[in-house]
Enzyme design. Structure first.
Site, PDB file in Angstrom:
ATOM      1  N   ASP A 152       0.448 -13.058   8.540  1.00 43.96           N
ATOM      2  CA  ASP A 152      -0.877 -13.031   8.274  1.00 43.96           C
ATOM      3  C   ASP A 152      -1.638 -13.583   9.210  1.00 43.96           C
ATOM      4  O   ASP A 152      -1.398 -14.704   9.799  1.00 43.96           O
ATOM      5  CB  ASP A 152      -0.847 -14.029   6.974  1.00 43.96           C
ATOM      6  CG  ASP A 152      -2.441 -14.019   6.122  1.00 43.96           C
ATOM      7  OD1 ASP A 152      -3.352 -13.518   6.673  1.00 43.96           O
ATOM      8  OD2 ASP A 152      -2.615 -14.438   5.099  1.00 43.96           O
ATOM      9  N   CYS A 153      -2.758 -13.026   9.541  1.00 41.42           N
ATOM     10  CA  CYS A 153      -3.335 -13.075  10.823  1.00 41.42           C
ATOM     11  C   CYS A 153      -4.330 -14.642  10.650  1.00 41.42           C
ATOM     12  O   CYS A 153      -4.530 -15.074  11.674  1.00 41.42           O
ATOM     13  CB  CYS A 153      -4.485 -12.060  11.167  1.00 41.42           C
ATOM     14  SG  CYS A 153      -5.649 -11.834  10.371  1.00 41.42           S
ATOM     15  N   GLU A 175     -16.879  12.776  11.306  1.00 40.92           N
ATOM     16  CA  GLU A 175     -18.127  12.184  11.320  1.00 40.92           C
ATOM     17  C   GLU A 175     -18.480  11.286  12.191  1.00 40.92           C
ATOM     18  O   GLU A 175     -17.230  10.737  12.965  1.00 40.92           O
ATOM     19  CB  GLU A 175     -18.144  11.444   9.666  1.00 40.92           C
ATOM     20  CG  GLU A 175     -17.055  10.392   9.759  1.00 40.92           C
ATOM     21  CD  GLU A 175     -17.146   9.747   8.105  1.00 40.92           C
ATOM     22  OE1 GLU A 175     -18.142   9.796   7.630  1.00 40.92           O
ATOM     23  OE2 GLU A 175     -16.119   9.317   7.570  1.00 40.92           O
ATOM     24  N   ASP A 205      -0.753   1.126  13.927  1.00 40.07           N
ATOM     25  CA  ASP A 205      -0.481   2.385  14.368  1.00 40.07           C
ATOM     26  C   ASP A 205      -0.180   2.409  16.113  1.00 40.07           C
ATOM     27  O   ASP A 205       0.661   3.102  16.286  1.00 40.07           O
ATOM     28  CB  ASP A 205      -1.622   3.317  14.156  1.00 40.07           C
ATOM     29  CG  ASP A 205      -2.932   2.827  14.970  1.00 40.07           C
ATOM     30  OD1 ASP A 205      -3.041   2.764  16.127  1.00 40.07           O
ATOM     31  OD2 ASP A 205      -3.868   2.438  14.021  1.00 40.07           O
ATOM     32  N   ASP A 210      -9.213  -4.569  14.458  1.00 37.67           N
ATOM     33  CA  ASP A 210      -8.962  -3.309  14.030  1.00 37.67           C
ATOM     34  C   ASP A 210      -8.543  -3.390  12.567  1.00 37.67           C
ATOM     35  O   ASP A 210      -7.578  -2.260  12.090  1.00 37.67           O
ATOM     36  CB  ASP A 210      -7.926  -2.280  14.813  1.00 37.67           C
ATOM     37  CG  ASP A 210      -7.769  -0.961  14.536  1.00 37.67           C
ATOM     38  OD1 ASP A 210      -8.961  -0.492  14.112  1.00 37.67           O
ATOM     39  OD2 ASP A 210      -6.938  -0.509  14.582  1.00 37.67           O
ATOM     40  N   TYR A 234     -11.641   7.085  19.138  1.00 37.90           N
ATOM     41  CA  TYR A 234     -11.565   5.935  18.372  1.00 37.90           C
ATOM     42  C   TYR A 234     -10.850   4.743  19.233  1.00 37.90           C
ATOM     43  O   TYR A 234     -11.336   3.670  19.376  1.00 37.90           O
ATOM     44  CB  TYR A 234     -10.661   6.027  17.024  1.00 37.90           C
ATOM     45  CG  TYR A 234     -10.723   4.761  16.333  1.00 37.90           C
ATOM     46  CD1 TYR A 234     -11.690   4.688  15.078  1.00 37.90           C
ATOM     47  CD2 TYR A 234      -9.685   3.914  16.480  1.00 37.90           C
ATOM     48  CE1 TYR A 234     -11.485   3.644  14.363  1.00 37.90           C
ATOM     49  CE2 TYR A 234      -9.729   2.719  15.619  1.00 37.90           C
ATOM     50  CZ  TYR A 234     -10.725   2.385  14.750  1.00 37.90           C
ATOM     51  OH  TYR A 234     -10.664   1.490  13.855  1.00 37.90           O
ATOM     52  N   GLN A 286       0.751  -1.182   0.080  1.00 34.63           N
ATOM     53  CA  GLN A 286      -0.071  -0.104   0.003  1.00 34.63           C
ATOM     54  C   GLN A 286       0.893   1.202   0.254  1.00 34.63           C
ATOM     55  O   GLN A 286       1.938   1.128   0.269  1.00 34.63           O
ATOM     56  CB  GLN A 286      -0.654   0.030   1.217  1.00 34.63           C
ATOM     57  CG  GLN A 286      -0.175   0.000   2.441  1.00 34.63           C
ATOM     58  CD  GLN A 286      -0.861  -0.660   3.846  1.00 34.63           C
ATOM     59  OE1 GLN A 286      -1.985  -0.476   3.783  1.00 34.63           O
ATOM     60  NE2 GLN A 286      -0.053  -1.585   4.656  1.00 34.63           N
ATOM     61  N   TYR A 331     -11.796  12.241  11.496  1.00 33.68           N
ATOM     62  CA  TYR A 331     -12.972  11.349  10.364  1.00 33.68           C
ATOM     63  C   TYR A 331     -13.903  12.507  10.433  1.00 33.68           C
ATOM     64  O   TYR A 331     -14.665  12.597   9.130  1.00 33.68           O
ATOM     65  CB  TYR A 331     -13.616  10.262  11.039  1.00 33.68           C
ATOM     66  CG  TYR A 331     -12.792   8.988  11.180  1.00 33.68           C
ATOM     67  CD1 TYR A 331     -11.331   9.067  10.894  1.00 33.68           C
ATOM     68  CD2 TYR A 331     -13.528   7.750  11.371  1.00 33.68           C
ATOM     69  CE1 TYR A 331     -10.677   8.061  11.126  1.00 33.68           C
ATOM     70  CE2 TYR A 331     -12.539   6.722  11.563  1.00 33.68           C
ATOM     71  CZ  TYR A 331     -11.177   6.789  11.501  1.00 33.68           C
ATOM     72  OH  TYR A 331     -10.549   5.636  11.636  1.00 33.68           O
TER      73      TYR A 331
END
Length: 366
Positions: free
Chosen positions: A255-256, A353, A199, A276, A175, A146, A351
């Site tokens: 990879d979970c 929102e 994060d 998350d 959050y 990404q 956000y």
């Protein structure tokens, strides 16, 4: 940089398109702009005005009482915006003179800056365009998975953006608290599994609460995300990403799904699972969308490693995406075991929102 200004003018009655055109012509001519006109008889006019300095304006006049003006000006300083503001002021004054008796509404939109080195425009989950007060690109790298950006906002602090999706800002403790149960849970001495959370915000807050062990299991959140957040999101993650293993936590960059399957096979159980990884997808075709399939798989595997009295926390999506949220709740009735759920709505600052969060637990039976 391209400065783009827009004004929308609404009158309360039928518009004499020719009168509007002739009334506004002197405003553009004063700027030394040349004119091209298209006439669609009963459908009004489109007039284009071009200046020698490269700026131009489109004037669209509709007979049912709507006049739209769009202006563009190129500039690497404030001159372009000043030029647009001056011209829009003149147009507004002239329109009020022409339609003082039937003038209904005028709406000038803030100038849009196009082509800047720093992109300040990012969409909300429900497709509205938000202009952020971004003043610095802190980090911008492409990984194998990404694009990773960390941009600085004057009011929200550093913001993590993954492939164009606003993930989390340093202002967004609301959050993190919501996806941990909004302060209603006691994590002391508990086994906690975090899915995603690259994060470091959730991990940092839970470690403060003295758990027995926290395992943070990423999925396609690569090392570059963790490295970027460790350097530039320290108000969010503190020092927990400095090392991938601490007294009461470990971070596994794997990879979970295979790991969750292994945990289920081994009978490893957790008091809390916090997902998350991804928001509820906007798509309304759960059977055809791979993200829905991924969510269902994660839910089933998470229930298999969740203790009978444990809780599963996750984000939903913005409150306006009611159909997608309803579909998600329907998926909860299709898991391998019966579950119940509750939800709450929280305002996440960056956000701009309201965001829905879910608490899910296995149905308690005798």
């Amino acid at each position: 940089v391209i400065n783009q200004g827009t004004v929308n003018i609404k009158t309360s009655s039928y518009t004499d398109c020719n009168a509007v055109l002739k009334g506004l012509q002197p405003v553009f001519q004063e700027q030394g702009m040349t004119e091209t006109i298209h006439n669609w008889e009963d459908h009004g006019y489109l007039a284009t005005y071009i200046n020698k300095n490269g700026s131009f304006s489109n004037l669209r006049i509709y007979p049912h009482g709507l006049v739209l003006v769009d202006l563009q000006s190129y500039s690497d300083d404030m001159n372009g915006r000043d030029e647009i503001d001056h011209l829009l002021n003149k147009i507004e004054e002239r329109m009020k003179e022409l339609f003082h008796s039937s003038f209904k509404r005028i709406k000038r939109l803030p100038a849009i800056m196009r082509g800047e080195a720093i992109d300040r425009y990012w969409p909300t989950a429900d497709g509205r365009l938000v202009e952020y007060d971004i003043d610095e690109v802190v980090y911008d790298e492409d990984s194998s998975y990404q694009n990773i950006k960390i941009l600085h906002s004057k009011q929200f602090g550093n913001i993590l953006i993954l492939s164009g999706d606003v993930n989390l800002a340093e202002s967004d403790l609301a959050y993190t608290q919501a996806i941990m149960g909004s302060g209603k849970e006691d994590f002391t001495g508990k086994e906690v599994l975090i899915l995603g959370g690259g994060d470091g915000g959730i991990l940092y807050e839970i470690v403060k609460l003295k758990p027995k062990m926290v395992t943070m299991l990423t999925s396609n959140i690569d090392q570059m995300v963790i490295d970027g957040c460790r350097k530039f999101m320290r108000k969010t993650c503190g020092d927990v990403l400095d090392n991938l293993k601490g007294e009461c936590y470990q971070v596994l960059i794997e990879d979970c799904i295979p790991v969750l399957k292994r945990y289920a096979k081994e009978g490893r159980m957790f008091d809390y699972v916090i997902n998350d990884l991804t928001a509820v997808p906007i798509s309304t075709s759960p059977e055809e969308d791979s993200t829905w399939e991924f969510l269902r798989l994660i839910l089933d595997l998470s229930m298999k490693v969740l203790k009978h009295d444990g809780k599963y926390f996750t984000q939903g999506n913005c409150v306006n995406l009611t159909e997608a949220l309803t579909l998600y709740e329907e998926q909860l009735g299709r898991l391998y075991c019966p579950v119940e759920f509750s939800k709450e709505t929280v305002c996440v600052p960056s956000y701009m929102e309201l965001w829905v969060f879910y608490t899910i637990w296995k149905t308690r039976t005798e």
